[in-house]
Design an enzyme around this catalytic site. Structure first.
Site, PDB file in Angstrom:
ATOM      1  N   CYS A  18       0.875  -1.180   0.000  1.00  0.00           N
ATOM      2  CA  CYS A  18       0.000   0.000   0.000  1.00  0.00           C
ATOM      3  C   CYS A  18       0.902   1.216   0.000  1.00  0.00           C
ATOM      4  O   CYS A  18       1.829   1.308   0.816  1.00  0.00           O
ATOM      5  CB  CYS A  18      -0.895  -0.005   1.242  1.00  0.00           C
ATOM      6  SG  CYS A  18      -1.818   1.529   1.496  1.00  0.00           S
ATOM      7  N   ASN A  19       0.648   2.144  -0.919  1.00  0.00           N
ATOM      8  CA  ASN A  19       1.476   3.340  -0.982  1.00  0.00           C
ATOM      9  C   ASN A  19       1.314   4.212   0.252  1.00  0.00           C
ATOM     10  O   ASN A  19       2.295   4.766   0.762  1.00  0.00           O
ATOM     11  CB  ASN A  19       1.124   4.140  -2.236  1.00  0.00           C
ATOM     12  CG  ASN A  19       1.726   3.565  -3.495  1.00  0.00           C
ATOM     13  OD1 ASN A  19       2.769   4.002  -3.974  1.00  0.00           O
ATOM     14  ND2 ASN A  19       1.067   2.569  -4.064  1.00  0.00           N
ATOM     15  N   THR A  20       0.077   4.357   0.743  1.00  0.00           N
ATOM     16  CA  THR A  20      -0.142   5.214   1.903  1.00  0.00           C
ATOM     17  C   THR A  20       0.525   4.637   3.145  1.00  0.00           C
ATOM     18  O   THR A  20       1.182   5.359   3.903  1.00  0.00           O
ATOM     19  CB  THR A  20      -1.650   5.408   2.147  1.00  0.00           C
ATOM     20  OG1 THR A  20      -2.270   5.909   0.963  1.00  0.00           O
ATOM     21  CG2 THR A  20      -1.887   6.385   3.284  1.00  0.00           C
ATOM     22  N   CYS A 131      -1.129   4.209  -6.179  1.00  0.00           N
ATOM     23  CA  CYS A 131      -2.041   3.488  -5.287  1.00  0.00           C
ATOM     24  C   CYS A 131      -2.244   2.112  -5.899  1.00  0.00           C
ATOM     25  O   CYS A 131      -2.446   1.994  -7.118  1.00  0.00           O
ATOM     26  CB  CYS A 131      -3.373   4.221  -5.158  1.00  0.00           C
ATOM     27  SG  CYS A 131      -4.644   3.278  -4.258  1.00  0.00           S
ATOM     28  N   THR A 132      -2.192   1.086  -5.086  1.00  0.00           N
ATOM     29  CA  THR A 132      -2.277  -0.272  -5.626  1.00  0.00           C
ATOM     30  C   THR A 132      -3.678  -0.639  -6.088  1.00  0.00           C
ATOM     31  O   THR A 132      -3.874  -1.716  -6.654  1.00  0.00           O
ATOM     32  CB  THR A 132      -1.765  -1.293  -4.590  1.00  0.00           C
ATOM     33  OG1 THR A 132      -2.369  -1.041  -3.313  1.00  0.00           O
ATOM     34  CG2 THR A 132      -0.262  -1.195  -4.445  1.00  0.00           C
ATOM     35  N   HIS A 133      -4.664   0.247  -5.897  1.00  0.00           N
ATOM     36  CA  HIS A 133      -5.980   0.044  -6.511  1.00  0.00           C
ATOM     37  C   HIS A 133      -5.994   0.486  -7.980  1.00  0.00           C
ATOM     38  O   HIS A 133      -6.741  -0.054  -8.797  1.00  0.00           O
ATOM     39  CB  HIS A 133      -7.055   0.864  -5.780  1.00  0.00           C
ATOM     40  CG  HIS A 133      -7.513   0.273  -4.484  1.00  0.00           C
ATOM     41  ND1 HIS A 133      -6.719   0.225  -3.371  1.00  0.00           N
ATOM     42  CD2 HIS A 133      -8.701  -0.290  -4.132  1.00  0.00           C
ATOM     43  CE1 HIS A 133      -7.397  -0.327  -2.371  1.00  0.00           C
ATOM     44  NE2 HIS A 133      -8.596  -0.656  -2.809  1.00  0.00           N
TER      45      HIS A 133
END
Length: 216
Positions: A18-20, A131-133
């Site tokens: 997750c980037n965040t 973002c991995t989404h």
């Protein structure tokens, strides 16, 4: 506690997918855990610096990742001459989770976000999906970016870049699965199990297997 749990479970590597979470927790995890901890921001930033021809890089990500300044810092650590413009695109996450990745609603949202980014940085030639989404919307984002910026924009998938780094690390540790072996079992520990198998299947193309809810 986290370090003790991971050692007890014989975990050899941690991937913060997750980037965040990478932006805010990676260094703390690396300080606590006695094993390799990989994040998403550094691989995405490195891939972007390798892909750009002009040194102008755009990043779309969650509000938390953008406000953290993690991508400009990571790119500057590689090449301080690069210019990075990051723009928050929070509505892309629920679109990906709902599976609305290539319809009129998704197109309108992507167009608005990318036009806002274009007003700030019209000359970018690389766009990081921070973002991995977002990779679920990659075909749509590529088309919209081309139309909005008026030139070809190379998309960099931070999740794909992170997976490549993880592959190299697994090879270094001697943990790669034999190519002829059957896929291993997948066990997921989650803090919120609402729709997790449905959404996970959308990302991975397979059901998640054992899903266990934990309280932190």
């Amino acid at each position: 506690m986290a370090a003790r749990f991971l050692v007890d479970q014989h975990v050899k590597m941690v991937v913060v997918a997750c980037n965040t979470a990478s932006a805010f927790a990676l260094e703390a995890l690396r300080a606590e855990l006695p094993l390799p901890v990989l994040g998403a921001v550094e691989p995405g930033a490195r891939a972007a610096t390798q892909a750009t021809r002009t040194g102008r890089i755009g990043v779309i990500a969650t509000l938390g990742t953008v406000r953290s300044g993690s991508y400009p810092r990571a790119v500057a650590a590689i090449d301080a001459a690069m210019q990075v413009t990051a723009h928050a695109c929070p509505l892309l996450v629920p679109l990906a989770e709902e599976g609305w990745v290539d319809d009129a609603v998704a197109a309108a949202v992507a167009d608005r976000y990318l036009r806002e980014l274009q007003q700030q940085a019209p000359d970018i030639d690389v766009l990081v999906l921070g973002c991995t989404h977002y990779p679920l919307l990659r075909p749509l984002l590529g088309r919209v970016a081309r139309a909005v910026f008026g030139h070809e924009v190379t998309l960099v998938d931070s999740a794909e870049s992170m997976a490549e780094v993880a592959y190299v690390e697994l090879a270094r540790l001697g943990l790669l699965r034999d190519g002829d072996a059957a896929p291993g079992a997948l066990r997921c520990y989650v803090t919120d199990d609402a729709r997790i198998d449905e959404v996970g299947h959308r990302f991975l193309g397979r059901h998640l297997g054992d899903i266990m809810r934990v309280d932190l």
